[in-house]
Design an enzyme around this catalytic site. Structure first.
Site, PDB file in Angstrom:
ATOM      1  N   LYS A   1      77.669  49.102  77.883  1.00  0.00           N
ATOM      2  CA  LYS A   1      78.900  48.761  78.583  1.00  0.00           C
ATOM      3  C   LYS A   1      79.742  47.773  77.781  1.00  0.00           C
ATOM      4  O   LYS A   1      79.229  47.029  76.955  1.00  0.00           O
ATOM      5  CB  LYS A   1      78.557  48.170  79.950  1.00  0.00           C
ATOM      6  CG  LYS A   1      78.017  49.243  80.882  1.00  0.00           C
ATOM      7  CD  LYS A   1      77.568  48.711  82.215  1.00  0.00           C
ATOM      8  CE  LYS A   1      77.158  49.888  83.117  1.00  0.00           C
ATOM      9  NZ  LYS A   1      76.335  49.452  84.243  1.00  0.00           N
ATOM     10  N   VAL A   2      81.041  47.805  78.063  1.00  0.00           N
ATOM     11  CA  VAL A   2      81.961  46.910  77.375  1.00  0.00           C
ATOM     12  C   VAL A   2      82.620  45.989  78.407  1.00  0.00           C
ATOM     13  O   VAL A   2      83.085  46.462  79.442  1.00  0.00           O
ATOM     14  CB  VAL A   2      83.036  47.708  76.604  1.00  0.00           C
ATOM     15  CG1 VAL A   2      83.926  46.768  75.801  1.00  0.00           C
ATOM     16  CG2 VAL A   2      82.394  48.737  75.678  1.00  0.00           C
TER      17      VAL A   2
ATOM     18  N   ASP B   1      83.757  59.281  62.725  1.00  0.00           N
ATOM     19  CA  ASP B   1      83.970  59.549  64.149  1.00  0.00           C
ATOM     20  C   ASP B   1      85.400  59.194  64.550  1.00  0.00           C
ATOM     21  O   ASP B   1      85.628  58.506  65.548  1.00  0.00           O
ATOM     22  CB  ASP B   1      82.938  58.776  64.983  1.00  0.00           C
ATOM     23  CG  ASP B   1      82.703  59.410  66.355  1.00  0.00           C
ATOM     24  OD1 ASP B   1      83.131  60.567  66.559  1.00  0.00           O
ATOM     25  OD2 ASP B   1      82.102  58.753  67.211  1.00  0.00           O
TER      26      ASP B   1
HETATM   27  P1  ADP Z   1      82.275  55.039  72.715  1.00  0.00           P
HETATM   28  O1  ADP Z   1      80.886  54.657  72.354  1.00  0.00           O
HETATM   29  O2  ADP Z   1      82.378  56.076  73.783  1.00  0.00           O
HETATM   30  O3  ADP Z   1      83.159  55.309  71.544  1.00  0.00           O
HETATM   31  P2  ADP Z   1      82.816  52.258  73.133  1.00  0.00           P
HETATM   32  O4  ADP Z   1      81.469  51.786  73.579  1.00  0.00           O
HETATM   33  O5  ADP Z   1      83.223  51.955  71.756  1.00  0.00           O
HETATM   34  O6  ADP Z   1      82.935  53.796  73.440  1.00  0.00           O
HETATM   35  O7  ADP Z   1      83.921  51.709  74.125  1.00  0.00           O
HETATM   36  C1  ADP Z   1      83.986  52.101  75.480  1.00  0.00           C
HETATM   37  C2  ADP Z   1      85.322  51.728  76.082  1.00  0.00           C
HETATM   38  O8  ADP Z   1      85.488  50.320  76.103  1.00  0.00           O
HETATM   39  C3  ADP Z   1      86.517  52.247  75.309  1.00  0.00           C
HETATM   40  O9  ADP Z   1      86.866  53.534  75.718  1.00  0.00           O
HETATM   41  C4  ADP Z   1      87.598  51.231  75.630  1.00  0.00           C
HETATM   42  O10 ADP Z   1      88.245  51.571  76.833  1.00  0.00           O
HETATM   43  C5  ADP Z   1      86.823  49.959  75.812  1.00  0.00           C
HETATM   44  N1  ADP Z   1      86.856  49.123  74.588  1.00  0.00           N
HETATM   45  C6  ADP Z   1      86.040  49.206  73.515  1.00  0.00           C
HETATM   46  N2  ADP Z   1      86.328  48.273  72.595  1.00  0.00           N
HETATM   47  C7  ADP Z   1      87.363  47.561  73.081  1.00  0.00           C
HETATM   48  C8  ADP Z   1      88.156  46.441  72.592  1.00  0.00           C
HETATM   49  N3  ADP Z   1      87.909  45.889  71.398  1.00  0.00           N
HETATM   50  N4  ADP Z   1      89.144  45.985  73.373  1.00  0.00           N
HETATM   51  C9  ADP Z   1      89.404  46.554  74.580  1.00  0.00           C
HETATM   52  N5  ADP Z   1      88.716  47.594  75.090  1.00  0.00           N
HETATM   53  C10 ADP Z   1      87.710  48.100  74.371  1.00  0.00           C
END
Ligand code: ADP
Length: 290
Positions: free
Chosen positions: A25-26, A136
């Site tokens: 999660k982010v 990617d």
């Molecule tokens: P995935 O592994 O599916 O590529 P990530 O784990 O990198 O996705 O990120 C999941 C979601 O979190 C993204 O789609 C975005 O909405 C949000 N996110 C990721 N990094 C950032 C950031 N640096 N700032 C703001 N939102 C972010």
């Protein structure tokens, strides 16, 4: 530290969660010095995630460019794996194109976003030591900051070109369906041109607003068919265009943008432009606007 990250994300509360991705999660967080950050927290016990986390840290701590999402820090403590990035206030390019983020990207903004992303990738391919292939490139990995500046994110799958030339490359093809270079898929030979292919798909997304594969239809094929149907004005393509830009009176550089996108998705890698050639073309489009 773990304690600061815990605190700044309000104990990883749901209200601070901004997304979830491949490895966890982010969260949105506020560091003690006032900087807003995005904290990516790995799902407990995801081994695959562990490897991708390390790749990401190794690469991001070496590259610095205004069109690459910066790593602010990381944390391996108490069994946790976390990466801390600069916060990108306007989310992903995909969210904007889907109309989910509340911002509508006009045509000129789309060219600027393409240019910013291309500059980030061209830096990885040509200026980073050693060069890096992202592997990617997709619209969910292009993030937009508060000024709508594009920054390329997610280096978990990236490869150092030097490792590839030494033969240290897994035979397993990686990437995302819809963006994957067919030549790389067939031959398993990874080069910078695979990123160029994926980037071309992103450019087509900017034109159509649609995801690469929707209702079983593949964007590259759809655009090719629409173009074949018609003369060099590509009028048939108008039907396929994103409604947000479709009726714009002055689509500066549009035919050239379309041509460039189609060159990027050429079947044969040698027919595709390099990232720095793409940067130059996009710069010219914006300059010609006066
Ligand atoms: P995935 O592994 O599916 O590529 P990530 O784990 O990198 O996705 O990120 C999941 C979601 O979190 C993204 O789609 C975005 O909405 C949000 N996110 C990721 N990094 C950032 C950031 N640096 N700032 C703001 N939102 C972010």
């Amino acid at each position: 530290s773990y304690d600061e990250l815990k605190k700044c994300t309000n104990n990883f509360s749901e209200s601070n969660q901004i997304g979830s991705g491949g490895y966890g999660k982010v969260y949105r967080g506020l560091l003690l010095d006032g900087q807003v950050v995005a904290v990516k927290r790995a799902e407990q016990g995801s081994m695959q995630g562990g490897l991708e986390f390390k790749t990401e840290i190794e690469l991001l701590s070496r590259v610095h460019h205004k069109n690459l999402v910066g790593l602010v820090g990381f944390c391996f403590e108490q069994g946790e794996q976390m990466l801390v990035y600069e916060f990108m206030a306007n989310g992903t390019l995909r969210e904007s194109l889907s109309g989910k983020s509340g911002i509508q990207l006009d045509w000129k903004r789309r060219i600027r976003i393409a240019l910013g992303s291309a500059r980030g990738l061209s830096y990885l391919h040509e200026l980073a030591h050693p060069p890096i292939i992202h592997r990617d490139v997709k619209s969910t990995n292009i993030l937009l900051d508060e000024n709508l500046t594009a920054k390329v994110a997610d280096f978990g799958l990236s490869k150092l070109v030097s490792d590839i030339s030494k033969g240290h490359v897994s035979t397993q093809v990686k990437g995302t369906l819809g963006y994957l270079d067919p030549e790389y898929y067939m031959t398993q030979q990874l080069t910078e041109k695979s990123d160029v292919y994926s980037f071309g798909v992103v450019m087509l997304e900017m034109i159509t607003g649609r995801q690469p594969i929707e209702k079983g239809k593949y964007i590259v094929r759809e655009v090719r068919i629409a173009m074949d149907k018609n003369d060099e004005t590509h009028y048939g393509l108008r039907e396929k265009m994103d409604p947000v830009i479709k009726n714009t009176a002055d689509l500066i550089g549009f035919p050239r943008f379309l041509e460039l996108a189609m060159q990027c998705v050429e079947e044969s890698a040698s027919d595709r432009p390099t990232m720095s050639e793409i940067v130059k073309s996009l710069e010219t489009m914006l300059q010609n606007d006066g």
